[in-house]
Design a protein around this motif. Structure first.
Motif, mmCIF file in Angstrom:
data_model
loop_
_atom_site.group_PDB
_atom_site.id
_atom_site.type_symbol
_atom_site.label_atom_id
_atom_site.label_comp_id
_atom_site.label_asym_id
_atom_site.label_seq_id
_atom_site.Cartn_x
_atom_site.Cartn_y
_atom_site.Cartn_z
ATOM 1 N N ASP A 8 13.192 -34.004 22.152
ATOM 2 C CA ASP A 8 11.987 -34.596 21.577
ATOM 3 C C ASP A 8 12.218 -34.793 20.081
ATOM 4 O OD1 ASP A 8 11.781 -32.051 20.538
ATOM 5 O OD2 ASP A 8 10.244 -31.411 21.959
ATOM 6 N N LEU A 9 11.229 -35.334 19.407
ATOM 7 C CA LEU A 9 11.405 -35.646 17.985
ATOM 8 C C LEU A 9 11.700 -34.388 17.173
ATOM 9 C CD1 LEU A 9 11.351 -37.882 15.822
ATOM 10 C CD2 LEU A 9 8.894 -37.495 15.597
ATOM 11 N N LYS A 10 11.044 -33.290 17.552
ATOM 12 C CA LYS A 10 11.254 -32.033 16.815
ATOM 13 C C LYS A 10 12.719 -31.603 16.932
ATOM 14 C CE LYS A 10 9.234 -27.362 16.550
ATOM 15 N NZ LYS A 10 10.234 -26.520 17.174
ATOM 16 N N ALA A 11 13.247 -31.618 18.156
ATOM 17 C CA ALA A 11 14.647 -31.219 18.362
ATOM 18 C C ALA A 11 15.594 -32.168 17.636
ATOM 19 C CB ALA A 11 14.960 -31.208 19.859
ATOM 20 N N TYR A 12 15.247 -33.452 17.702
ATOM 21 C CA TYR A 12 16.084 -34.465 17.026
ATOM 22 C C TYR A 12 16.118 -34.207 15.520
ATOM 23 C CZ TYR A 12 17.225 -39.177 15.224
ATOM 24 O OH TYR A 12 17.773 -40.248 14.547
ATOM 25 N N ASP B 4 13.044 -37.205 8.276
ATOM 26 C CA ASP B 4 11.866 -37.457 9.118
ATOM 27 C C ASP B 4 11.073 -38.681 8.654
ATOM 28 O OD1 ASP B 4 11.066 -36.159 6.814
ATOM 29 O OD2 ASP B 4 9.635 -34.816 7.809
ATOM 30 N N LYS B 5 11.006 -38.886 7.324
ATOM 31 C CA LYS B 5 10.264 -40.046 6.808
ATOM 32 C C LYS B 5 10.931 -41.351 7.256
ATOM 33 C CE LYS B 5 9.306 -37.305 2.736
ATOM 34 N NZ LYS B 5 9.806 -36.991 1.395
ATOM 35 N N TYR B 6 12.252 -41.339 7.293
ATOM 36 C CA TYR B 6 12.985 -42.565 7.601
ATOM 37 C C TYR B 6 12.906 -42.903 9.089
ATOM 38 C CZ TYR B 6 14.834 -41.444 2.968
ATOM 39 O OH TYR B 6 14.952 -41.121 1.639
ATOM 40 N N ILE B 7 13.073 -41.910 9.947
ATOM 41 C CA ILE B 7 13.053 -42.231 11.390
ATOM 42 C C ILE B 7 11.626 -42.549 11.847
ATOM 43 C CG2 ILE B 7 12.956 -39.772 12.096
ATOM 44 C CD1 ILE B 7 14.723 -42.588 14.040
ATOM 45 N N ILE B 8 10.646 -41.845 11.320
ATOM 46 C CA ILE B 8 9.267 -42.125 11.750
ATOM 47 C C ILE B 8 8.831 -43.503 11.238
ATOM 48 C CG2 ILE B 8 6.851 -41.399 11.416
ATOM 49 C CD1 ILE B 8 7.954 -38.472 11.636
ATOM 50 N N SER B 9 9.238 -43.858 10.032
ATOM 51 C CA SER B 9 8.899 -45.188 9.513
ATOM 52 C C SER B 9 9.607 -46.275 10.319
ATOM 53 C CB SER B 9 9.275 -45.290 8.034
ATOM 54 O OG SER B 9 8.477 -44.400 7.277
ATOM 55 N N LEU B 10 10.827 -45.985 10.795
ATOM 56 C CA LEU B 10 11.529 -46.952 11.658
ATOM 57 C C LEU B 10 10.777 -47.132 12.979
ATOM 58 C CD1 LEU B 10 15.267 -47.380 12.361
ATOM 59 C CD2 LEU B 10 13.769 -46.962 14.285
ATOM 60 N N ALA C 173 1.518 -39.920 16.255
ATOM 61 C CA ALA C 173 2.010 -38.531 16.211
ATOM 62 C C ALA C 173 1.914 -37.866 17.582
ATOM 63 C CB ALA C 173 1.226 -37.738 15.174
ATOM 64 N N SER C 174 0.852 -38.187 18.341
ATOM 65 C CA SER C 174 0.649 -37.509 19.625
ATOM 66 C C SER C 174 1.698 -37.884 20.665
ATOM 67 C CB SER C 174 -0.749 -37.817 20.160
ATOM 68 O OG SER C 174 -0.883 -39.216 20.319
ATOM 69 N N ASN C 175 2.395 -39.015 20.488
ATOM 70 C CA ASN C 175 3.482 -39.345 21.430
ATOM 71 C C ASN C 175 4.845 -39.300 20.742
ATOM 72 O OD1 ASN C 175 3.577 -41.707 19.971
ATOM 73 N ND2 ASN C 175 3.412 -43.088 21.698
ATOM 74 N N ASP C 176 4.954 -38.449 19.712
ATOM 75 C CA ASP C 176 6.231 -38.324 18.984
ATOM 76 C C ASP C 176 6.666 -39.663 18.399
ATOM 77 O OD1 ASP C 176 6.946 -35.712 18.931
ATOM 78 O OD2 ASP C 176 8.524 -35.843 20.451
ATOM 79 N N PHE C 177 5.698 -40.487 18.023
ATOM 80 C CA PHE C 177 5.969 -41.806 17.444
ATOM 81 C C PHE C 177 6.874 -42.654 18.352
ATOM 82 C CE2 PHE C 177 4.853 -39.054 13.865
ATOM 83 C CZ PHE C 177 3.803 -39.775 13.325
ATOM 84 N N ALA C 178 6.655 -42.504 19.661
ATOM 85 C CA ALA C 178 7.400 -43.286 20.676
ATOM 86 C C ALA C 178 8.889 -42.966 20.667
ATOM 87 C CB ALA C 178 7.155 -44.787 20.496
ATOM 88 N N TYR C 179 9.229 -41.780 20.250
ATOM 89 C CA TYR C 179 10.646 -41.359 20.205
ATOM 90 C C TYR C 179 11.313 -41.515 21.568
ATOM 91 C CZ TYR C 179 14.550 -38.037 20.244
ATOM 92 O OH TYR C 179 15.769 -37.439 20.422
#
Ligand code: SF4
Length: 1003
Positions: free
Chosen positions: A479-483, A504-510, A521-527
């Motif tokens: 998941d995003l946390k592990a990533y 984290d700022k860069y991958i979430i903004s991507l 946030a609730s779906n891990d930003f579609a990770y």
């Protein structure tokens, strides 16, 4: 000036054609000829573009008539890099757009057919989309064999491109990832992937450190693994400028090239022995530092490199382990890299020994490893004469003084070896010891061969990275946390900026840029939409997967793999096994026409082929990034032929069609496709894509001014954080054409208002290493930045991190992308798979044993199933490949241009006079060159440019040949890659094109 054929030939310095010309033209014929009668100003009504060939990024002016047809193309006299001049390829650009050989219709080849048929765009887009969907749906994997979520398909490959605009490359990445493609590659894998790995491990970023104009500031230029005068002619102009001010040029090459002909010192070196060559120089410098520290920048070595840092006492190097490092597992052909780490104190900060005497400090470990690289051993390996070699050492080491600088320019003569990343690492170690990184006239300058290979790499059309060099998740990143835990480095060292803490700022903004409102946030930003990739999916692996029937469909925009791949006969045969192949190109390439190649029967080849006509660079708008990281905007200057469309249009049409099909029909895992953002208008507006890449403040809707504004809470978007600042509320930065500079900037030619440069318009990266601890330039005559104590700010270039000088509170070390902030003489943390310091190994195929250890080849390279090794008794001659000024890469962009073909019409092989005499070969006659992979026919050029090497008393011959030829186009000939081995570098699998064994005989 309207260029005629006659003008063109005059411009290129000769009036006769053919291989007899080779080597007769001096580089000055390209450099000074163009401005003679070119006006000094761009005329009203004309538009500007950037040359589509090499990575120098020359400015070009295009005039067109009322019908949209180009009437003249010439160098842009206002452009700071080329100043109006063009090389032979640039001068022939008009024949790219005005050319009857261009593909101007949408072509389709049905299975087993021997002809193309003309089809409509609607039909082709629909059919290609349906093929993609069918293959994807039938071969979708939700979970791997271990039960881990992967959400990918391995049945579709994507291969290209480094010649499209940034906005197109970005959409390639985005679209391919939404499809779940894991075999995602482009030509950068084959030309400079080892650069990215090595420079990243050394300094934190995998790109050219300085820029072309800055070369004029060098005191010494070493060109190794590059024939810049021939292949980057307008970059070489800046070498000449430096020489006019007294700089020395050293050319290191197995062949006496055009570059060698201008050099103060020519050092002959057998292909594939760079680490030995540079290793001896490292030994020379270490011993000289100990004897004459006053001649070196000890502040730089002690404070800005990791020379003083202590390494785990369990670490052992090649001096102890016969060429290996600690942790090697021969069964796995891999290292346990757990001992390649720093010793930490109780606060978790790396321990140091400021005396440089501790046997575990990096300096002593380096000294111990390279003590074995004495001049006799080195010259016995490389074949260099000792007196020349010592002159190289002495001349280059003289730039260790704080007020001197030297630069290394290299290209594919370096990057294409089984230990290529370590070769580039050896350059890095040498430059760090000499304090040559971050300074004007210094650095390591990777000469990129394609116009946008830097940009396509930045946007990561590559399986293992996401835009901005973020990592592709693997199945254990559940998941995003592990990533984020996996890839976000931590440090407790207050002196380390540890820039990747912002990961984290860069991958979430991507993810916000790609999936918009769906990414929350609730779906891990579609990770979970990102395909998870396990194992090697690079070019050679892709070729094997095609061969083995794993990959069933291939999308190949702007990459001619049927000429450029290693052991290319195997790759061509692999294309026959595909269900479908989509090629977007200007020409009917060897890849598109693989079913027409000599010796095959089309009626036995079932591949369905689509040839989609693409627009050329001057026929479309967008940005591209040159070797020096300058992102430059080019305009649509003229029309493309017939039905040609931009890659931007083609990819957005495919995205829209895929969305339509999944919306109507459903299918496997449709969410990443249905939710992919694709709101660029119709036709697509390239500016909207460029703005998406830059990124927005999603609360205000405004474009962001810099990546320092990116957030990890979903309130910002940025398709590529590295390009955040390229298109702001102040406008399109890449389109700027303002030559103004402050006196300090003008002194070294920074041109900060011309185009835009990543990151944040910083022209020389790591530039805080160019100043002493108080912020004063080591070389005040060539200041890059300086600290103004009253204004309390840096002046000059954009500082690499805005913190105050090292002597002040709150400062940070200058290599802000490495975990502890220093330049890496020792690459810690397992950054590279085959060693923390460079070690010499012989090429995979070599005529001699390794003189430095019992470890013959790089011990961490992958041995592929289809690999065939040549026996030295049958193939005793070393062969290498190279480029020509008149041709470009896989050839489709030059072999279709009559002017260039007239200058360089056929395949040839350069053979020394000594080898020719031994083999009874005469100049100009046809010969056969054979390797363990195949044989080719070529014209023999018997030359003094090659001479035999004496390697440990053994006479070794080397030959060389261009690799541009193929079976399509105006100039046809056998491809050199029918001979090259499909084995690659241990870190990046870039193939070993530059040293392999062969035999040559008269036909
Ligand atoms: S090929 Fe390279 S050097 Fe030649 S004109 Fe084009 S960009 Fe300039």
């Amino acid at each position: 000036m309207k260029l005629t054929r006659r003008d063109f030939l005059k411009l290129c310095g000769g009036t006769t054609a053919g291989v007899a010309l080779l080597g007769m033209l001096g580089p000055e014929s390209f450099l000074e000829a163009a401005p003679i009668d070119i006006p000094l100003r761009k005329r009203i009504g004309e538009k500007t573009t950037i040359c589509c060939y090499c990575g120098v990024g020359c400015g070009v002016i295009v005039a067109s008539d009322e019908n949209g047809k180009a009437t003249n193309i010439e160098g842009d006299p206002d452009h700071p890099i080329n100043q109006g001049a063009l090389c032979s390829k640039g001068a022939a650009l008009i024949q790219v757009t005005n050319n009857e050989r261009r593909v101007d219709k949408v072509l389709y080849r049905a299975p087993y057919s021997s002809d193309w048929e003309e089809v409509s765009w609607d039909w082709a887009i629909d059919k290609v989309a349906r093929n993609i969907k069918k293959t994807r749906d039938e071969n979708w994997t939700y979970k791997d064999g271990k039960g881990r979520v992967v959400n990918h398909t391995e049945a579709i490959g994507w291969d290209g491109s480094a010649i499209v605009n940034n906005e197109e490359a970005y959409l390639f990445t985005k679209f391919a990832r939404s499809l779940g493609i894991t075999y995602l590659e482009h030509c950068a894998r084959l030309c400079h992937s080892s650069t990215v790995a090595a420079l990243g491990a050394s300094f934190g970023r995998g790109a050219m450190t300085n820029h072309w104009i800055d070369i004029k500031n060098s005191n010494c230029i070493m060109i190794i693994g590059s024939n810049a005068a021939e292949n980057h002619p307008l970059a070489f102009k800046w070498v000449i400028k430096a020489m006019e001010k007294g700089a020395k040029l050293i050319s290191v090459d197995p062949r006496f090239t055009r570059t060698s002909s201008r050099a103060d010192i020519y050092a002959k070196m057998r292909s594939g022995t760079d680490v030995a060559f540079i290793g001896g120089m490292i030994k020379y410098v270490i011993e000289d530092i100990e004897k004459h520290p006053q001649n070196y920048n000890m502040t730089y070595i002690e404070e800005y490199t990791n020379a003083t840092l202590l390494i785990d006492p369990n670490f052992k190097g090649p001096a102890d382990l016969d060429g290996l490092f600690s942790g090697y597992d021969a069964g796995k052909r891999a290292y346990d890299r757990s001992s390649w780490v720093y010793q930490l104190d109780d606060k978790g900060i790396p321990k140091r020994d400021l005396s440089l005497k501790d046997p575990n400090c990096v300096f002593q470990l380096l000294k111990k490893q390279f003590a074995r690289y004495d001049v006799d051993t080195v010259c016995s390996i490389t074949g260099t004469s000792k007196d020349v070699y010592l002159k190289v050492c002495e001349t280059y080491a003289a730039t260790g003084k704080p007020d001197k600088s030297a630069t290394i320019i290299y290209a594919m003569g370096t990057t294409q070896h089984t230990n290529a990343a370590q070769m580039i690492r050896s350059y890095s170690v040498l430059q760090l010891l000499l304090g040559n990184i971050g300074v004007a006239g210094g650095g390591i300058n990777a000469a990129r061969g394609q116009s946008n290979v830097q940009g396509s790499t930045d946007h990561c059309v590559l399986y293992h990275i996401l835009p901005g060099y973020l990592k592709t998740p693997n199945p254990d990143d559940v998941d995003l946390k592990a990533y984020l835990e996996h890839y976000t480095p931590t440090t407790s060292d207050p002196l380390s900026a540890n820039w990747w803490q912002n990961y984290d700022k860069y991958i979430i903004s991507l993810l916000k840029a790609w999936y918009g409102d769906t990414a929350v946030a609730s779906n891990d930003f579609a990770y979970e939409y990102l395909p998870k990739v396990d194992g090697d999916h690079s070019h050679i692996a892709l070729a094997e997967a095609i061969e083995n029937g794993v990959v069933k469909g291939l999308i190949s925009p702007g990459h001619n793999t049927a000429v450029s791949g290693p052991n290319v006969s195997l790759e061509r045969a692999g294309l026959d096994k595909l269900d479908w192949l989509v090629v977007c190109d200007l020409w009917e390439t060897e890849t598109a026409a693989h079913w027409k190649r000599p010796g095959v029967d089309p009626s036995r080849i079932g591949t369905e082929v689509f040839l989609l006509p693409a627009k050329a660079s001057m026929e479309k708008e967008g940005s591209l990034t040159n070797s020096g990281r300058w992102s430059q905007w080019r305009y649509e200057c003229c029309d493309g032929p017939g039905m040609a469309r931009s890659d931007l249009w083609i990819v957005t049409e495919l995205i829209k069609k895929m969305k339509e099909l999944y919306d109507m029909e459903g299918g496997e895992y449709p969410a990443p496709i249905l939710n992919l953002t694709c709101d660029y208008g119709d036709p697509p507006d390239v500016h909207k894509v460029a703005k998406e890449i830059n990124g927005y403040d999603l609360e205000t809707g405004e474009l962001l001014p810099s990546f320092t504004k990116l957030k990890n809470d979903g309130t910002t978007s940025s398709g590529n954080w590295l390009y955040c600042a390229s298109y702001t509320e102040d406008g399109n930065m890449a389109a700027r054409r303002d030559p103004t500079q402050t006196p300090e900037q003008a002194n070294i030619g920074l041109y900060p208002n011309w185009a835009w440069c990543w990151p944040v318009n910083r022209r020389i990266i790591y530039n805080r290493a160019s100043v002493d601890l108080d912020g004063n330039p080591f070389n005040p005559d060539k200041s890059v930045i300086s600290w103004h104590p009253l204004r309390e700010q840096w002046e000059g270039d954009v500082p690499d991190g805005g913190w105050p000088p090292m002597s002040q509170e709150g400062t940070r070390l200058p290599f802000i992308m490495t975990s502890e902030g220093r330049g890496h003489i020792f690459a810690t943390g397992g950054a590279l798979k085959d060693g923390p310091m460079p070690e010499h190994y012989e090429p995979w195929e070599s005529p001699v044993d390794n003189l430095l250890s019992g470890t013959q080849n790089d011990p961490a390279v992958t041995i592929w199933k289809s690999l065939v090794k040549g026996d030295v008794s049958k193939y005793p001659i070393v062969a290498t490949t190279y480029r020509l000024s008149e041709h470009w890469n896989a050839g489709q962009m030059t072999r279709n241009l009559p002017w260039l073909v007239e200058l360089m019409p056929e395949m040839f092989v350069e053979v020394s006079e000594e080898l020719a005499a031994e083999k009874g070969i005469k100049n100009g006659e046809k010969v056969i060159v054979e390797s363990a992979r195949g044989k080719i026919e070529a014209v023999a050029v018997v030359t003094k440019r090659f001479t035999p090497f004496s390697i440990n008393g053994k006479r070794v011959h080397q030959i060389g040949m261009p690799w541009h030829l193929g079976y399509m186009g105006l100039a046809k000939g056998d491809s050199a890659n029918m001979l090259t081995p499909n084995i690659g570098d241990a870190n990046t699998t870039i193939p070993e094109y530059k040293a392999f064994l062969c035999d040559v005989k008269a036909k």
